[in-house]
Design an enzyme around this catalytic site. Structure first.
Site, PDB file in Angstrom:
ATOM      1  CB  SER A  22      -0.929   0.007   1.220  1.00  0.00           C
ATOM      2  OG  SER A  22      -0.169  -0.079   2.413  1.00  0.00           O
ATOM      3  CB  SER A 276     -15.267  25.305 -27.865  1.00  0.00           C
ATOM      4  OG  SER A 276     -15.322  24.482 -29.012  1.00  0.00           O
ATOM      5  CE  LYS A 282     -19.746  25.798 -26.497  1.00  0.00           C
ATOM      6  NZ  LYS A 282     -20.942  25.531 -25.731  1.00  0.00           N
ATOM      7  CD  GLU A 289     -19.726  22.658 -18.013  1.00  0.00           C
ATOM      8  OE1 GLU A 289     -19.743  21.646 -18.724  1.00  0.00           O
ATOM      9  OE2 GLU A 289     -19.425  23.781 -18.452  1.00  0.00           O
ATOM     10  CE1 TYR A 316      -6.002  -3.301   8.802  1.00  0.00           C
ATOM     11  CE2 TYR A 316      -5.176  -5.515   8.380  1.00  0.00           C
ATOM     12  CZ  TYR A 316      -5.294  -4.186   8.007  1.00  0.00           C
ATOM     13  OH  TYR A 316      -4.717  -3.742   6.844  1.00  0.00           O
ATOM     14  CE  LYS A 324      -3.824   2.943   4.986  1.00  0.00           C
ATOM     15  NZ  LYS A 324      -4.962   2.098   5.243  1.00  0.00           N
TER      16      LYS A 324
END
Ligand code: ARG
Length: 461
Positions: A22, A276, A282, A289, A316, A324
């Site tokens: 990890s 755009s 645009k 958004e 555990y 995480k």
């Protein structure tokens, strides 16, 4: 060599190593891991479990490791699996066998439970600042728009007149509750788990309270089994985050709609808009958004965590290592969104003339006409029916309610007199809504004062 390889006769497969590790995700907790280890080492020495000299060596080693990690001089490895064993490995490489004493009376299970809490606690402070900053922007803008009239909507149909200040302060209130939820999450996370061991505590004579004090927790956890299996605090953070993102998403949705030519209520600053690649004309509200889009991501993080935890037997289980990625993603996303939202809003320019014009259309004063009749003694239900007819008449004649003549009105109700015209003015409609919590400018300026006082209190905490 693995720290746990004693009972193994063969090496891990490379696939096992990669799949099990990890470190790519949890390396960001290196500071908290070291902080926890230093507190643990101090306590071990105080209790006579290690010597003062050993403690000093361990702490010095850990401090050097911290500096070296921050200077980019140490490289984490997948072989050492996670941040805890990477740092322990560095320590032993640095100070030799004494380093191996650090893990006395500790398990990675209580260690990770501590580290995630410490990490989240630091992040909560930053998220808190970002929320307060956005709230300050809302207050400043609201102060400029107490008299800016705009239509309020229900069902996306024009309903009644509001002020922009009142609208902005609605979001202030949402964020105020969000902050309260965040503080609540911190409150229930404020328990120090070290000493819980793998699941069943330890026979060593630990002073858990001493560790608690050093790490500035208010309490110690009360049940070793719960302490190592509990991820409620991560869930609570993700719940807070989901609700807060939902608020930012609703606001984003409004800003996007309001930026359309059809509404033309607001124009985002060029610095916070994008263009755009094909359509030269645009200017898109992409940031709003994206905030709306990232809301889905944070909901996903919450669902990930809930699903990871839902069928784990105590205590555990390795599934919990997956917590995480979701938690960190929620933290990162919320911070990014708050960071961009504040200046995006601050630099937006509201087209107050269009807002006021929109507030005058759509019969936003129809309720006021009904209220007028009700004040004159007509039961509200009957007043409602009379005004319904008047609205229908106006639609047929393409008029607004304030353009109907007194003669015409008297056909609808003889109770209508010539004071009706000033009564129906949208500004008057707004000013009359003086109920506590209402949008009348005098109420909103009181709300603004209360909100400013509250915010000052929060900022000086
Ligand atoms: N990397 C692990 C995690 O994040 C640490 C705890 C490992 N404990 C264990 N018993 N394997 O959950």
């Amino acid at each position: 060599m693995k720290l746990w390889s004693g009972r193994f006769t063969a090496k891990s497969d490379r696939l096992t190593e990669d799949f099990n590790a990890s470190i790519a995700v949890d390396s960001r907790m290196y500071r908290q891991d070291i902080q926890g280890s230093i507190a643990h080492a101090r306590m071990l020495a105080k209790q006579g479990i290690i010597t003062e000299g050993e403690k000093d060596q361990i702490i010095r080693g850990l401090m050097e490791i911290l500096i070296e990690i921050e200077a980019g001089k140490l490289e984490f490895t997948v072989e050492a699996e996670d941040v805890h064993m990477n740092i322990e490995t560095f320590l032993t490489q640095k100070i030799g066998d004494v380093g191996k004493k650090l893990h006395t009376a500790r398990s990675r299970n209580d260690q990770v439970a501590l580290d995630v809490r410490l990490y989240l606690r630091d992040e909560i402070k930053e998220v808190r600042e970002l929320i307060l900053n956005l709230q300050q922007v809302l207050l400043d803008m609201a102060g400029d728009h107490l008299e800016t009239i705009m239509p309020g909507y229900t069902h996306m149909q024009k309903a009644q007149p509001l002020s922009l200040a009142h609208h902005l302060l609605a979001y202030f209130e949402m964020l105020r509750r969000d902050l309260d939820r965040l503080d609540d999450c911190h409150k229930r996370m404020d328990y120090m788990p070290l000493g819980s061991g793998a699941l069943a505590g330890t026979g060593f004579n630990l002073d858990r309270d001493y560790v608690r004090q050093q790490l500035e927790f208010t309490h110690i956890t009360g049940n070793s089994l719960d302490a190592v299996s509990d991820r409620d605090f991560a869930l609570e953070f993700c719940s807070f985050a989901s609700i807060m993102m939902m608020h930012l998403s609703r606001f984003s949705e409004e800003l996007i709609l309001w930026s359309s030519e059809e509404f033309s209520f607001v124009e985002m600053d060029d610095a916070f808009s994008t263009g755009s690649s094909i359509m030269p004309q645009k200017k898109n509200p992409d940031l709003a958004e994206l905030v709306r889009g990232k809301t889905g991501r944070v909901y996903g993080d919450l669902i990930t965590l809930l699903t990871i935890m839902k069928s784990l037997p105590l205590a555990y289980n390795k599934d919990m290592q997956e917590d995480k990625e979701a938690l960190f993603d929620a933290i990162d996303t919320v911070k990014k969104c708050l960071l961009v939202f504040a200046p995006m809003l601050q630099t937006a320019r509201f087209n107050t003339a269009n807002m006021a014009a929109a507030a005058r259309g759509g019969f936003t004063n129809a309720t006021d006409l009904a209220d007028y009749l009700a004040e004159k003694g007509l039961p509200f239900r009957d007043a409602h029916a009379v005004v319904g007819k008047a609205v229908l008449y106006c639609i047929e004649k393409s008029k607004m309610l304030e353009e109907v003549s007194l003669e015409e009105y008297q056909n609808f109700s003889p109770l209508i007199e010539d004071d009706i015209f000033s009564y129906l003015d949208v500004k008057a409609c707004l000013e009359r809504r003086r109920v506590p919590g209402g949008p009348a400018p005098e109420r909103v300026s009181e709300a603004l004062e209360e909100a400013s006082r509250w915010l000052r209190g929060m900022l000086s905490e």
